[in-house]
Scaffold this motif. Structure first.
Motif, PDB file in Angstrom:
ATOM      1  N   ASN A 276       0.807  -1.225   0.000  1.00 12.53           N
ATOM      2  CA  ASN A 276       0.000   0.000   0.000  1.00 12.53           C
ATOM      3  C   ASN A 276       0.838   1.271   0.000  1.00 12.53           C
ATOM      4  O   ASN A 276       0.453   2.290   0.595  1.00 12.53           O
ATOM      5  N   LEU A 277       1.989   1.223  -0.663  1.00 14.63           N
ATOM      6  CA  LEU A 277       2.771   2.443  -0.810  1.00 14.63           C
ATOM      7  C   LEU A 277       2.016   3.429  -1.697  1.00 14.63           C
ATOM      8  O   LEU A 277       1.251   3.029  -2.580  1.00 14.63           O
ATOM      9  N   PRO A 278       2.224   4.719  -1.509  1.00 14.87           N
ATOM     10  CA  PRO A 278       1.625   5.699  -2.414  1.00 14.87           C
ATOM     11  C   PRO A 278       2.063   5.456  -3.858  1.00 14.87           C
ATOM     12  O   PRO A 278       3.067   4.786  -4.115  1.00 14.87           O
ATOM     13  N   TYR A 279       1.310   6.022  -4.784  1.00  9.41           N
ATOM     14  CA  TYR A 279       1.579   5.838  -6.210  1.00  9.41           C
ATOM     15  C   TYR A 279       2.994   6.290  -6.560  1.00  9.41           C
ATOM     16  O   TYR A 279       3.683   5.658  -7.354  1.00  9.41           O
ATOM     17  N   VAL A 280       3.442   7.409  -5.967  1.00  6.72           N
ATOM     18  CA  VAL A 280       4.803   7.911  -6.146  1.00  6.72           C
ATOM     19  C   VAL A 280       5.404   8.153  -4.769  1.00  6.72           C
ATOM     20  O   VAL A 280       4.748   8.715  -3.894  1.00  6.72           O
ATOM     21  N   ASN A 281       6.650   7.724  -4.566  1.00  4.77           N
ATOM     22  CA  ASN A 281       7.302   7.853  -3.273  1.00  4.77           C
ATOM     23  C   ASN A 281       8.648   8.530  -3.412  1.00  4.77           C
ATOM     24  O   ASN A 281       9.317   8.426  -4.443  1.00  4.77           O
ATOM     25  N   GLU A 282       9.077   9.178  -2.357  1.00  9.37           N
ATOM     26  CA  GLU A 282      10.462   9.625  -2.304  1.00  9.37           C
ATOM     27  C   GLU A 282      11.364   8.390  -2.392  1.00  9.37           C
ATOM     28  O   GLU A 282      11.135   7.391  -1.706  1.00  9.37           O
ATOM     29  N   GLY A 283      12.341   8.446  -3.267  1.00  4.72           N
ATOM     30  CA  GLY A 283      13.211   7.294  -3.474  1.00  4.72           C
ATOM     31  C   GLY A 283      12.842   6.457  -4.672  1.00  4.72           C
ATOM     32  O   GLY A 283      13.602   5.566  -5.078  1.00  4.72           O
ATOM     33  N   ASP A 284      11.648   6.696  -5.247  1.00  2.00           N
ATOM     34  CA  ASP A 284      11.262   5.998  -6.474  1.00  2.00           C
ATOM     35  C   ASP A 284      12.167   6.404  -7.632  1.00  2.00           C
ATOM     36  O   ASP A 284      12.707   7.517  -7.662  1.00  2.00           O
ATOM     37  N   VAL A 285      12.282   5.521  -8.603  1.00  2.42           N
ATOM     38  CA  VAL A 285      13.043   5.806  -9.819  1.00  2.42           C
ATOM     39  C   VAL A 285      12.051   6.048 -10.941  1.00  2.42           C
ATOM     40  O   VAL A 285      11.204   5.191 -11.226  1.00  2.42           O
ATOM     41  N   LEU A 286      12.119   7.223 -11.579  1.00  2.00           N
ATOM     42  CA  LEU A 286      11.181   7.600 -12.625  1.00  2.00           C
ATOM     43  C   LEU A 286      11.869   7.600 -13.988  1.00  2.00           C
ATOM     44  O   LEU A 286      12.975   8.111 -14.138  1.00  2.00           O
ATOM     45  N   ILE A 287      11.184   7.018 -14.973  1.00  2.00           N
ATOM     46  CA  ILE A 287      11.682   6.961 -16.340  1.00  2.00           C
ATOM     47  C   ILE A 287      11.078   8.108 -17.132  1.00  2.00           C
ATOM     48  O   ILE A 287       9.857   8.347 -17.065  1.00  2.00           O
ATOM     49  N   LEU A 288      11.894   8.807 -17.885  1.00  5.00           N
ATOM     50  CA  LEU A 288      11.394   9.865 -18.756  1.00  5.00           C
ATOM     51  C   LEU A 288      10.673   9.262 -19.948  1.00  5.00           C
ATOM     52  O   LEU A 288      11.150   8.302 -20.566  1.00  5.00           O
ATOM     53  N   GLU A 289       9.507   9.778 -20.295  1.00  7.74           N
ATOM     54  CA  GLU A 289       8.727   9.297 -21.426  1.00  7.74           C
ATOM     55  C   GLU A 289       9.559   9.327 -22.710  1.00  7.74           C
ATOM     56  O   GLU A 289      10.232  10.307 -23.006  1.00  7.74           O
ATOM     57  N   GLY A 290       9.499   8.209 -23.460  1.00  7.28           N
ATOM     58  CA  GLY A 290      10.202   8.138 -24.728  1.00  7.28           C
ATOM     59  C   GLY A 290      11.700   8.030 -24.607  1.00  7.28           C
ATOM     60  O   GLY A 290      12.428   8.305 -25.557  1.00  7.28           O
ATOM     61  N   SER A 291      12.179   7.621 -23.437  1.00  5.58           N
ATOM     62  CA  SER A 291      13.616   7.590 -23.198  1.00  5.58           C
ATOM     63  C   SER A 291      13.951   6.440 -22.269  1.00  5.58           C
ATOM     64  O   SER A 291      13.085   5.890 -21.584  1.00  5.58           O
ATOM     65  N   GLN A 292      15.223   6.043 -22.255  1.00  6.37           N
ATOM     66  CA  GLN A 292      15.706   5.070 -21.278  1.00  6.37           C
ATOM     67  C   GLN A 292      16.331   5.778 -20.072  1.00  6.37           C
ATOM     68  O   GLN A 292      16.827   5.126 -19.158  1.00  6.37           O
ATOM     69  N   SER A 293      16.296   7.114 -20.066  1.00 10.31           N
ATOM     70  CA  SER A 293      16.865   7.881 -18.964  1.00 10.31           C
ATOM     71  C   SER A 293      15.949   7.837 -17.746  1.00 10.31           C
ATOM     72  O   SER A 293      14.725   7.803 -17.874  1.00 10.31           O
ATOM     73  N   TYR A 294      16.547   7.846 -16.552  1.00  9.98           N
ATOM     74  CA  TYR A 294      15.741   7.846 -15.338  1.00  9.98           C
ATOM     75  C   TYR A 294      16.443   8.646 -14.250  1.00  9.98           C
ATOM     76  O   TYR A 294      17.627   8.957 -14.337  1.00  9.98           O
ATOM     77  N   PHE A 295      15.675   9.006 -13.225  1.00 10.08           N
ATOM     78  CA  PHE A 295      16.213   9.737 -12.077  1.00 10.08           C
ATOM     79  C   PHE A 295      15.470   9.313 -10.826  1.00 10.08           C
ATOM     80  O   PHE A 295      14.376   8.746 -10.889  1.00 10.08           O
TER      81      PHE A 295
END
Length: 367
Positions: free
Chosen positions: A233-252
């Motif tokens: 039951n973690l929130p949809y987005v959390n501090e520490g999550d890794v996000l992928i940029l749309e149309g890219s393999q880049s993430y942060f």
């Protein structure tokens, strides 16, 4: 629960929309499951190019069978044949192939297909050439943008619940981006085989089979992470999550300072991701990183096998937002569902979010 800890049992995976009273049958025959590959670009036309791109419609024939026949009839090596994604046998599918031929060789492709790709070559199946383009680049795996699906669901029970769930998704809801049964083999035992390979019980010299088994391991571990993520039951987005940029393999990695991150996720600018484990350390932090480590602690031998194979760490979106979703009812207990998914996503994951749908008795997804 399954007695085999490595087996794929779709019904045991938790879903974002929770339990459903809906049930039905899909893939009762090929025409019940239609997949159209969306490249997202047009092959560049080069009059004397060595790469011939062929858009093919198949009924009851899988991608591997087309590759084999093209190789045999054209007398070329399979490595000179390209395609972007694997498509099922028990379906009506459209996809692109490329074949490399000598620069001075011309082809009357409609005539060639009539001679070499007729029904007797594919018993119970049908192959049709839709388009041929001469170009200069080989079609590479995984380059297509999306797949459009049209599914006919039969013997549907609790139609109102199905309609309500579809409306939730149309309104912006998401489904869990699990890897589907195709990734885990005919009997769902690819990961078990991979485990025996990792433990040295047998050797796999076939590079393609070895790659398939290792890929099933990463897919299994990703599914484990996603299941535990939903259950926690973690929130949809959390501090520490890794996000992928749309149309890219880049993430942060999300930090406490990312105030507009939820907005960016909702707009589709970035996608919350889960781990495709490999030897490099994960960029996740905080609670998401703890969940990743928990999965690795449960299956240390599988992770060690991936590292020994020098597989890198990659990321995959956790949640799927579905495009062009529509539901119609041609008959009282027959529903037609159409939607578009990004490449790499599974239509079966959408169905599992909507209800308990079983394959027809003649279905066999990739054989």
């Amino acid at each position: 629960m399954s007695e085999n800890p490595y087996s794929y049992v779709e019904s045991e995976l938790p879903r974002l929309l929770g339990n459903s009273s809906v049930s039905g049958v899909y893939k009762n025959k090929p025409e019940d499951f239609e997949v159209i590959e969306v490249l997202g670009f047009s092959p560049e036309v080069v009059e004397k190019g060595q790469q011939h791109w062929l858009r093919i419609r198949k009924v009851g024939v899988n991608t591997a069978a087309i590759e084999k026949q093209l190789s045999r009839a054209l007398k070329i090596h399979p490595r000179d044949i390209g395609y972007s994604g694997m498509k099922d046998r028990m379906a009506v599918t459209e996809q692109w192939f490329s074949v490399q031929l000598p620069a001075l060789q011309s082809m009357d492709w409609p005539a060639w297909f009539a001679e070499h790709m007729h029904a007797e070559v594919f018993p119970g199946g049908q192959v049709t050439l839709l388009e041929a383009v001469r170009s200069h680049r080989k079609l590479r795996r995984g380059v297509h943008k999306a797949n459009h699906f049209r599914l006919r669901l039969k013997a549907v029970e609790n139609a109102d619940d199905l309609t309500q769930r579809v409306q939730q998704l149309v309104a912006g809801g998401a489904v869990a981006n699990y890897f589907g049964p195709q990734r885990f083999g005919k009997h769902g035992d690819n990961v078990g085989q991979a485990m025996r390979m990792i433990q040295g019980e047998f050797q796999v010299r076939d590079r393609k089979l070895r790659s398939i088994l290792l890929s099933s391991v990463r897919s299994f571990l990703f599914n484990q992470y996603l299941a535990q993520r939903i259950q926690s039951n973690l929130p949809y987005v959390n501090e520490g999550d890794v996000l992928i940029l749309e149309g890219s393999q880049s993430y942060f990695t999300v930090s406490a300072d990312d105030k507009d991150i939820v907005e960016r996720v909702q707009s589709g600018d970035v996608h919350v991701s889960g781990p495709m484990f490999g030897e490099a350390p994960s960029p996740a932090k905080g609670r998401p990183a703890e969940l990743e480590q928990h999965v690795l602690d449960q299956f240390p031998a599988l992770y060690e096998g991936l590292c020994a194979a020098r597989m890198g760490h990659e990321r995959r979106p956790l949640w799927l937002r579905i495009s062009d979703l529509a539901l119609t009812w041609p008959e009282e207990t027959v529903a037609e569902l159409s939607f578009t998914l990004p490449a790499g996503a599974f239509a079966t994951s959408v169905l599992a979010e909507l209800g308990q749908f079983t394959e027809g008795e003649h279905a066999n997804s990739t054989e």
